[in-house]
Design an enzyme around this catalytic site. Sequence first.
Site, short mmCIF file in Angstrom:
data_model
loop_
_atom_site.label_atom_id
_atom_site.label_comp_id
_atom_site.label_asym_id
_atom_site.label_seq_id
_atom_site.Cartn_x
_atom_site.Cartn_y
_atom_site.Cartn_z
N LYS A 67 -34.55 47.92 33.76
CA LYS A 67 -35.61 47.24 33.91
C LYS A 67 -35.18 45.78 34.63
O LYS A 67 -34.06 45.40 34.67
CB LYS A 67 -36.09 47.05 32.57
CG LYS A 67 -35.10 46.22 31.67
CD LYS A 67 -36.03 45.99 30.25
CE LYS A 67 -35.14 45.35 29.13
NZ LYS A 67 -35.71 45.01 27.98
N TYR A 87 -32.35 12.95 39.83
CA TYR A 87 -33.20 12.67 38.93
C TYR A 87 -33.19 11.97 37.52
O TYR A 87 -32.37 12.32 37.03
CB TYR A 87 -34.42 13.47 39.02
CG TYR A 87 -35.05 14.09 39.92
CD1 TYR A 87 -35.80 13.10 40.92
CD2 TYR A 87 -35.11 15.49 40.30
CE1 TYR A 87 -36.39 13.56 41.90
CE2 TYR A 87 -35.55 15.88 41.52
CZ TYR A 87 -36.33 15.04 42.40
OH TYR A 87 -36.96 15.41 43.58
N ARG A 129 -42.75 44.26 16.92
CA ARG A 129 -42.76 44.15 18.34
C ARG A 129 -43.54 45.50 18.83
O ARG A 129 -44.53 45.60 18.31
CB ARG A 129 -41.59 43.86 19.17
CG ARG A 129 -41.39 43.30 20.55
CD ARG A 129 -40.40 43.03 21.17
NE ARG A 129 -39.73 44.16 21.46
CZ ARG A 129 -38.52 43.92 22.23
NH1 ARG A 129 -38.00 42.97 22.75
NH2 ARG A 129 -37.87 45.23 22.34
N MET A 168 -34.91 21.31 41.91
CA MET A 168 -35.17 22.58 42.27
C MET A 168 -34.41 23.50 43.45
O MET A 168 -34.27 24.80 43.14
CB MET A 168 -36.71 22.48 42.79
CG MET A 168 -37.40 24.06 43.41
SD MET A 168 -39.14 23.50 43.88
CE MET A 168 -40.08 23.03 42.44
#
Length: 403
Positions: free
Chosen positions: A52, A284, A150, A332
């Site tokens: 998956k 940053y 779940r 990013m």
Amino acid sequence: MTRPHLSTPPSTLAEVVVDLGAVRHNVARLRDLMATGLAEGQEPPALMVVVKADGYGHGMVQVARAARGAGAEWLGVATGEEALALRASGDTGPLLCWLAGPGTDFGPLLSADVEVAAYSVRQLEEIVVAARSVGGPARVQLKFDTGLARGGAARDEWGPLVAAARSAEESGEVVVTGLWSHLACADEPEHPVNAAQHAAFEEACALASEAGLTQALRHLANSAGAVLTPGVRHDLVRLGIAVYGFSPAPEIVSGETLGLVPAMTVRGRVVLTRQLAAGDGVSYGHTYIAEQSQQVALVPLGYADGVPRHASSRAEVSIGGSREQILGRVCMDQFVVSAANARPGDEVVLFGPGTQGEPTAQEWASWCGTISYEIVTRMGGRPARVWVGEADDEASYGEGEGR
């Protein structure tokens, strides 16, 4: 085993390199491990390789082919889209798909000979409707919630689900091929929840047997359960993170001790270097301030490519065989590292198998306060994905345990 040769820099700004030879090695190693700790006369469980989430970021189709070639009888996926993509790629072996929402049309999955999970009587009814539409019985595996809270039928639904499944089987609309559940604390083998869940699973299986569902495979163990607790292996084990080379319980046993080899290497290259003066801030927020003059390097990978922002000022990379720390915040598209001797164009290895001294994904997980699953699964976006260590698995692709 032969590991990928990665001595040359990446051909693009960044690459995710997946060693399919490592995948095959890990499947074979796990098969050997599953043959240990058995009671006298007990057969080892069949293997389901979970592919998956695009093979945990390694490439679903490529990993599936390698796993089948190494002898995995089953594949497992979460969504119908994943299952149909595998079938479109040529896989024809046993395949379980376990996640579907209300109102799902199961027809395409049943037509593609995909086994589907039923979590409730209502979902089983939807599967039966699809079976009638395609003109053949659905192959269904019943999932019981034994304590994870779940997916799966809650305890008060076990009886109705089993009864409905038996009725549908008697009418020729389904064939119940499996009974299963999932462990909540398998990576803590002494946790009392494990014993409670195992007992609950045995109770659910007994209900199914009493109803006449006697031919279904039983499976409870994920990678951690399969590796650490032989008693929960049953007929089949579902192997996820271990196939990709990582221990499912690194605090207890390392992947290296288990004989597993990480299959993914993430690498880029330096695009520029610059000299900082004492007092200069980096990235940053200036969360890193140079205490003295130093050289830094810019690496064109960021959180848009899967590099965790939590790696800021924590994680290390390898440049020219030397470990260097990320300085300041991951952006990013890029991050900055210390790099006394780096030059533009030099290879930067974020993580790999660790055989050349580079960091591993498990180390990155520790630096970021997460698990190896998340580190490898999130890698993607713009970096080119390259597969090495390929073998001629075409002949075995789709083969496995017979119907």
